[in-house]
Design an enzyme around this catalytic site. Structure first.
Site, short mmCIF file in Angstrom:
data_model
loop_
_atom_site.label_atom_id
_atom_site.label_comp_id
_atom_site.label_asym_id
_atom_site.label_seq_id
_atom_site.Cartn_x
_atom_site.Cartn_y
_atom_site.Cartn_z
N PRO A 198 42.90 31.97 41.38
CA PRO A 198 43.41 32.77 42.49
C PRO A 198 44.19 33.97 41.99
O PRO A 198 44.89 33.89 40.98
CB PRO A 198 44.30 31.80 43.25
CG PRO A 198 44.71 30.78 42.25
CD PRO A 198 43.54 30.64 41.33
N GLU A 199 44.06 35.08 42.69
CA GLU A 199 44.78 36.29 42.32
C GLU A 199 45.94 36.49 43.29
O GLU A 199 46.19 35.67 44.19
CB GLU A 199 43.81 37.47 42.33
CG GLU A 199 42.61 37.24 41.40
CD GLU A 199 41.65 38.40 41.36
OE1 GLU A 199 42.11 39.56 41.43
OE2 GLU A 199 40.43 38.17 41.26
#
Length: 271
Positions: free
Chosen positions: A2-3
């Site tokens: 996830p960013e």
């Protein structure tokens, strides 16, 4: 992994669900998820309340009464807000039992995620050697130019470097390069002052829009909390191999840059 927008979305959702709840009990079903001594981790967390919710780069920071609980989701980590009678699958590794009778469950298929408990006095500006947040006053075109002129690799590699700017991963690096009109392979040493101005603006615009839309669900990190990431409907290049560029109708291509699969428009993005 996830960013920044996905982590921010998870954090905001959890804040709505568990703020001010007390941790009554903790079950750790896979000890390696915890950094340090598991018994000490439990001792420091039990009796604490989830008072505030912050993010540093891709790290979730749960501010407790006396400590900071840090969580990094890594590749497959997810949180579930569950009733105590829901079945526990084999990928649930940490369970926080809350004062309202609900449970916060951490699931991680690959077991790469980590949690640790830190003192509140820690200097978050230097946390894990992360660079500035995209909206920090210190993240300026001048800062970008100073950092990039010392590097010989491609601009995309710099965007993925968490010591340059915190929170950007593969999806958003592709989108930022597209907004800049820069080939992701362009050498950092050849990045101009104008490129740096565009970089700051493109980074902030891209990530702000992604947060507004709940991130992406190209790989889902937020659906476990009932959130659908809609930014994937607006990506310009990432994951759009052989589709047509929204600006010029040129076919989007995929190459490898900084060891990562990379999408770009050969016409709009100049090297």
């Amino acid at each position: 992994m996830p960013e920044l927008p996905e982590v921010e979305t998870v954090l905001r959702t959890l804040e709505f669900q568990i703020k001010n709840q007390e941790i009554k009990e903790i079950e750790v079903l896979w000890n390696k998820i915890i950094v340090g001594d598991v018994a000490e981790f439990k001792k420091k967390c039990i009796g604490q309340h989830f008072r505030d919710f912050k993010r540093r780069g891709k790290y979730l920071l749960f501010i407790l009464d006396d400590f900071i609980l840090v969580s990094h989701l890594r590749m497959e980590g997810k949180y579930f807000y569950s009733t105590s009678d829901e079945a526990i699958n084999k990928h649930i590794h940490v369970i926080f039992k809350l004062s309202n009778g609900m449970e916060l469950r951490y699931q991680d298929t690959r077991k790469f995620g980590r949690m640790e408990i830190l003192n509140k006095e820690i200097d978050l500006s230097k946390f894990k050697n992360l660079g500035p947040e995209p909206w920090d006053e210190s993240f300026t075109p001048a800062y970008c130019k100073q950092f990039l002129k010392k590097r010989t690799g491609p601009i995309k590699g710099a965007l993925l470097d968490q010591s340059f700017v915190a929170g950007i991963g593969n999806i958003y690096a592709d989108e930022i390069c597209f907004k800049m009109g820069v080939d992701p392979r362009k050498s950092c040493k050849k990045i101009t002052n104008k490129n740096c101005e565009d970089l700051v603006q493109a980074t902030r615009e891209t990530l702000s829009r992604a947060i507004e839309l709940g991130g992406t669900t190209i790989r889902s990190y937020t659906s476990s909390l009932g959130i659908t990431g809609r930014f994937q409907l607006e990506v310009n290049v990432h994951g759009r191999l052989k589709e047509h560029c929204p600006q010029c109708d040129t076919e989007i291509v995929k190459i490898r840059v900084a060891t990562r699969g990379t999408y770009y428009c050969p016409h709009c993005q100049k090297r």
